[in-house]
Design a protein around this motif. Sequence first.
Motif, mmCIF file in Angstrom:
data_model
loop_
_atom_site.group_PDB
_atom_site.id
_atom_site.type_symbol
_atom_site.label_atom_id
_atom_site.label_comp_id
_atom_site.label_asym_id
_atom_site.label_seq_id
_atom_site.Cartn_x
_atom_site.Cartn_y
_atom_site.Cartn_z
ATOM 1 N N SER A 207 0.817 -1.210 0.000
ATOM 2 C CA SER A 207 0.000 0.000 0.000
ATOM 3 C C SER A 207 0.854 1.264 0.000
ATOM 4 N N GLU A 208 2.166 1.096 0.232
ATOM 5 C CA GLU A 208 3.064 2.252 0.271
ATOM 6 C C GLU A 208 3.478 2.712 -1.133
ATOM 7 N N ARG A 209 3.105 1.959 -2.153
ATOM 8 C CA ARG A 209 3.491 2.302 -3.520
ATOM 9 C C ARG A 209 2.289 2.851 -4.295
ATOM 10 N N ASP A 210 2.595 3.603 -5.351
ATOM 11 C CA ASP A 210 1.520 4.070 -6.216
ATOM 12 C C ASP A 210 1.987 4.108 -7.662
ATOM 13 N N ALA A 211 1.092 4.458 -8.566
ATOM 14 C CA ALA A 211 1.365 4.396 -10.001
ATOM 15 C C ALA A 211 2.391 5.422 -10.461
ATOM 16 N N TYR A 212 2.737 6.403 -9.611
ATOM 17 C CA TYR A 212 3.649 7.467 -10.023
ATOM 18 C C TYR A 212 5.098 7.207 -9.622
ATOM 19 N N ASP A 213 5.367 6.121 -8.906
ATOM 20 C CA ASP A 213 6.718 5.878 -8.424
ATOM 21 C C ASP A 213 7.743 5.778 -9.549
ATOM 22 N N ASP A 214 7.378 5.104 -10.640
ATOM 23 C CA ASP A 214 8.331 4.930 -11.740
ATOM 24 C C ASP A 214 8.618 6.229 -12.475
ATOM 25 N N MET A 215 7.776 7.230 -12.303
ATOM 26 C CA MET A 215 7.962 8.515 -12.976
ATOM 27 C C MET A 215 8.481 9.586 -12.025
ATOM 28 N N SER A 216 8.928 9.169 -10.844
ATOM 29 C CA SER A 216 9.321 10.110 -9.797
ATOM 30 C C SER A 216 10.804 10.023 -9.481
ATOM 31 N N SER A 217 11.292 11.008 -8.736
ATOM 32 C CA SER A 217 12.658 11.013 -8.219
ATOM 33 C C SER A 217 12.615 10.678 -6.735
ATOM 34 N N HIS A 218 13.501 9.799 -6.305
ATOM 35 C CA HIS A 218 13.503 9.315 -4.933
ATOM 36 C C HIS A 218 14.861 9.603 -4.279
ATOM 37 N N ARG A 219 14.840 9.962 -3.025
ATOM 38 C CA ARG A 219 16.065 10.164 -2.257
ATOM 39 C C ARG A 219 15.910 9.527 -0.888
ATOM 40 N N GLY B 181 12.202 10.484 0.859
ATOM 41 C CA GLY B 181 11.251 11.432 0.278
ATOM 42 C C GLY B 181 11.158 11.232 -1.225
ATOM 43 N N ARG B 182 10.054 11.689 -1.823
ATOM 44 C CA ARG B 182 9.833 11.523 -3.257
ATOM 45 C C ARG B 182 9.362 12.812 -3.891
ATOM 46 N N LEU B 183 9.814 13.056 -5.125
ATOM 47 C CA LEU B 183 9.364 14.194 -5.924
ATOM 48 C C LEU B 183 8.717 13.677 -7.198
ATOM 49 N N TYR B 184 7.509 14.154 -7.486
ATOM 50 C CA TYR B 184 6.830 13.858 -8.746
ATOM 51 C C TYR B 184 6.487 15.184 -9.416
ATOM 52 N N MET B 185 6.885 15.322 -10.692
ATOM 53 C CA MET B 185 6.555 16.522 -11.447
ATOM 54 C C MET B 185 5.200 16.311 -12.105
ATOM 55 N N PRO C 199 1.681 17.170 -14.370
ATOM 56 C CA PRO C 199 1.490 17.731 -15.726
ATOM 57 C C PRO C 199 1.454 19.254 -15.743
ATOM 58 N N ASP C 200 1.093 19.866 -14.614
ATOM 59 C CA ASP C 200 1.091 21.327 -14.506
ATOM 60 C C ASP C 200 2.457 21.879 -14.125
ATOM 61 N N ASN C 201 3.466 20.994 -14.063
ATOM 62 C CA ASN C 201 4.843 21.358 -13.727
ATOM 63 C C ASN C 201 5.000 21.835 -12.291
ATOM 64 N N ASP C 202 4.168 21.317 -11.412
ATOM 65 C CA ASP C 202 4.374 21.504 -9.976
ATOM 66 C C ASP C 202 5.274 20.386 -9.464
ATOM 67 N N GLY C 203 6.101 20.688 -8.493
ATOM 68 C CA GLY C 203 6.897 19.666 -7.831
ATOM 69 C C GLY C 203 6.112 19.138 -6.636
ATOM 70 N N GLN C 204 5.596 17.921 -6.754
ATOM 71 C CA GLN C 204 4.780 17.351 -5.684
ATOM 72 C C GLN C 204 5.665 16.518 -4.744
ATOM 73 N N ILE C 205 5.694 16.902 -3.490
ATOM 74 C CA ILE C 205 6.463 16.185 -2.466
ATOM 75 C C ILE C 205 5.545 15.181 -1.777
#
Length: 306
Positions: free
Chosen positions: A34-46, A59-63, A65-71
């Motif tokens: 349950s800790e994973r989601d469909a955006y993990d492969d398209m995200s940056s992880h540290r 922590g994870r960053l997902y960009m 479509p509106d070019n927001d950096g989602q933490i």
Amino acid sequence: MFRLITPQTEDELGRYYDFRWRMLREPWHMPAGSERDAYDDMSSHRMIINDNGETIAIGRLYMTPDNDGQIRYMAVHPNHRHQGMGALVLMALESLARQDGAKRLVCNAREDAIPFYLRSGFASQGELSEEKGPVRHQQMLKHLDPLHEVVRHPDWCQELQDLWQSQIPISDKMGVKISQYTGYRFEVSALINANLNPNESMFAGSIFTMATLAGWGFVWILLKERKLPADIMLVDSHIRYLSPVKERPRAVVTVENLRGDIARLASGRKGRVEVEVNVYSGEQLASRFTGTYMLFPSQDECDTVC
């Protein structure tokens, strides 16, 4: 000792997701997966690990479509909270977002994490929501200036510049100046014409001095961020010269080039950090310096450069 890494191998990713589940999902009695989601492969992880390979923070960053950096999925082990580990991860993710052209960072913070995000420059948006599970969340937003305009704590940078000038006069003659500090990245430059050898390239000693100061300065300013006054002493170093420096000398260090145990200072104990500094000739990597700095608890803000 700690270091910030990008989880890439199967083992690192396994530990990363296991930590995410144990910190963020298991307390809610949610199943593994349950800790994973469909955006993990398209995200940056540290993640931050210690010398034993144990995970300290993630922590994870997902960009979007509106070019927001989602933490998302920010978590710190209970034994390492209030030591600046979460701030290091957030700095790394923010820097990535800036490089990708994000104009703002967004996140849904758990109620008990709101003060952390407020200290990191976020602002609360709207009311607390209970739609994310048993813990209430708050939407948080941070507007980002363009990367080339960012100078974090310019007063501290000036204080550090003055410290170098007064305690290491040769730094002024070399023209060593702080070019940028973003919280994640620290860069200094030097005047090429003031440091030329007979072969019309930068003296090896000047390269070493610039790199030493960049590493020392980055540690100094990170300690300021964490309100941990300390005397900093270079105790070991190694430099590898890859190519001549013939234009625009720059020394660059980032959070990901740092490993150590800064948090020991909070309990009055000595700490140690190892910093890797990359020296450039224009845009070309010319030298790689590694310095080990000892940190001695101080009762005041007076630091000694050694």
